[in-house]
Design an enzyme around this catalytic site. Structure first.
Site, mmCIF file in Angstrom:
data_model
loop_
_atom_site.group_PDB
_atom_site.id
_atom_site.type_symbol
_atom_site.label_atom_id
_atom_site.label_comp_id
_atom_site.label_asym_id
_atom_site.label_seq_id
_atom_site.Cartn_x
_atom_site.Cartn_y
_atom_site.Cartn_z
ATOM 1 N N HIS A 166 31.106 -21.803 -68.118
ATOM 2 C CA HIS A 166 30.214 -22.629 -68.941
ATOM 3 C C HIS A 166 29.495 -21.774 -69.985
ATOM 4 O O HIS A 166 29.469 -22.116 -71.172
ATOM 5 C CB HIS A 166 29.203 -23.317 -68.025
ATOM 6 C CG HIS A 166 28.125 -24.078 -68.743
ATOM 7 N ND1 HIS A 166 28.137 -25.452 -68.884
ATOM 8 C CD2 HIS A 166 26.976 -23.664 -69.343
ATOM 9 C CE1 HIS A 166 27.063 -25.837 -69.548
ATOM 10 N NE2 HIS A 166 26.333 -24.770 -69.830
ATOM 11 N N GLU A 167 28.912 -20.654 -69.550
ATOM 12 C CA GLU A 167 28.154 -19.817 -70.478
ATOM 13 C C GLU A 167 29.051 -19.188 -71.541
ATOM 14 O O GLU A 167 28.651 -19.040 -72.698
ATOM 15 C CB GLU A 167 27.383 -18.737 -69.719
ATOM 16 C CG GLU A 167 26.354 -19.256 -68.724
ATOM 17 C CD GLU A 167 25.387 -20.272 -69.306
ATOM 18 O OE1 GLU A 167 25.150 -20.256 -70.530
ATOM 19 O OE2 GLU A 167 24.878 -21.104 -68.544
ATOM 20 N N HIS A 170 29.357 -21.485 -74.378
ATOM 21 C CA HIS A 170 28.295 -21.336 -75.374
ATOM 22 C C HIS A 170 28.576 -20.140 -76.277
ATOM 23 O O HIS A 170 28.434 -20.225 -77.501
ATOM 24 C CB HIS A 170 26.944 -21.145 -74.682
ATOM 25 C CG HIS A 170 26.405 -22.371 -74.028
ATOM 26 N ND1 HIS A 170 26.418 -23.602 -74.640
ATOM 27 C CD2 HIS A 170 25.799 -22.553 -72.824
ATOM 28 C CE1 HIS A 170 25.854 -24.498 -73.831
ATOM 29 N NE2 HIS A 170 25.483 -23.890 -72.732
ATOM 30 N N HIS A 176 25.961 -28.362 -75.551
ATOM 31 C CA HIS A 176 26.110 -29.218 -74.376
ATOM 32 C C HIS A 176 26.705 -30.570 -74.761
ATOM 33 O O HIS A 176 26.333 -31.160 -75.782
ATOM 34 C CB HIS A 176 24.748 -29.440 -73.705
ATOM 35 C CG HIS A 176 24.266 -28.243 -72.955
ATOM 36 N ND1 HIS A 176 22.998 -27.728 -73.124
ATOM 37 C CD2 HIS A 176 24.882 -27.457 -72.038
ATOM 38 C CE1 HIS A 176 22.857 -26.673 -72.334
ATOM 39 N NE2 HIS A 176 23.982 -26.483 -71.666
ATOM 40 N N TYR A 223 25.867 -31.521 -68.544
ATOM 41 C CA TYR A 223 24.891 -31.385 -67.461
ATOM 42 C C TYR A 223 25.375 -32.140 -66.223
ATOM 43 O O TYR A 223 26.032 -33.181 -66.340
ATOM 44 C CB TYR A 223 23.563 -32.024 -67.868
ATOM 45 C CG TYR A 223 22.582 -31.168 -68.623
ATOM 46 C CD1 TYR A 223 22.822 -29.846 -68.964
ATOM 47 C CD2 TYR A 223 21.351 -31.723 -68.997
ATOM 48 C CE1 TYR A 223 21.881 -29.106 -69.664
ATOM 49 C CE2 TYR A 223 20.411 -30.991 -69.697
ATOM 50 C CZ TYR A 223 20.675 -29.682 -70.033
ATOM 51 O OH TYR A 223 19.738 -28.966 -70.719
#
Length: 274
Positions: A166-167, A170, A176, A223
């Site tokens: 996930h990171e 980014h 998101h 999320y």
């Protein structure tokens, strides 16, 4: 996920971001022991620098009001750089700090990106722009897109391989999923179930994750349903439509088909690594 790894702070302040193909936008961030954190796991930079940049961009906007309305206008050094900066040749040089425990979880996350996409993470040699993956018990968080110079991805000891995938999303340039401009057609945010001090994480909607594709409940950039919940088991994000078979909202198993397509579209103008 950001999940249990959300980075929290008590002091809320204003900052600017510039997501892909949009004007500069004012958002709310929190101070987490000197780091400016946006939406729980996005690092905007050092808090003092972000505050200064916010003030500088406000001054520039007085002389150049189109900064806040025209997506084509840039300003450097005045505010937080957004995901519009791509890693050259789809290649992200990185360094893994020696004190990061269980480095295999990082290696597995990188291997997953290599298997699913054309993005390549390579050990840093002499590159001036690179990702520093470091140990930090504040949580799991990363900057968005290539910022220039050394940029951090922080990992608590509890951050999983899925958190790291996930990171790295980014780092590559993804925001998101639930912050898309069309999110209210697909999800409902129950603020009564959100910790009062964390409601700002749901107030600012930026844009579609990369302005491409359909809403993706199964995105690794989404999320989880209990994000920032007031109590265990409380639901803060409710889908408005039935989820496709096998799709888990907020999953941290791996990149979805939508994530992969978005990344490839995002980097369509960058040459593939040799």
């Amino acid at each position: 996920m950001c999940g249990e790894g959300f980075v929290k702070g008590d002091t809320v302040f204003k900052a600017y971001v510039k997501p892909y193909n949009t004007p500069w936008r004012e958002v709310q961030a929190v101070d987490a022991d000197g780091l400016a954190i946006f939406e729980g796991c996005i690092i905007l930079g050092r808090t003092d620098t972000v505050r200064q940049s916010h003030a500088m961009l406000q001054q520039q906007a007085l002389a150049m009001p189109l900064l806040l309305t025209n997506p084509g206008i840039e300003t450097r050094g005045a505010a937080i750089i957004g995901a519009q900066f791509r890693w050259k040749n789809r290649t992200v040089p990185y360094m893994l700090a020696p004190d990061v425990p269980d480095p295999d979880r990082v290696n597995k996350a990188i291997a997953h990106w290599h298997e699913k996409t054309s993005i390549r993470f390579v050990p840093r040699d002499t590159q001036t722009d690179f990702l520093l993956i470091k140990r930090d018990q504040r949580g799991c968080a990363s900057m968005v897109g290539r910022q220039g110079g050394v940029q951090e991805l922080i990992l608590g000891d509890f951050c999983t391989t899925g958190n790291i995938i996930h990171e790295l999303g980014h780092t590559v340039g993804l925001w998101h999923e639930q912050c898309r401009i069309d999110r209210d057609q697909f999800i409902e945010i129950d603020l009564d179930e959100v910790q009062p001090s964390q409601r700002h994480n749901f107030e600012q909607r930026i844009v579609e994750t990369i302005d491409l594709g359909a809403y993706d409940y199964g995105s690794i950039m989404h999320y989880p349903p209990s994000a920032f919940a007031v109590a265990p088991g409380a639901i803060t994000i409710k889908p408005k439509k039935p989820l496709p078979a096998g799709v888990v909202m907020g999953q941290r198993d791996g990149l979805s088909a939508g994530d992969i397509a978005s990344v490839e579209a995002l980097y369509a103008t960058e040459p593939k690594p040799v």
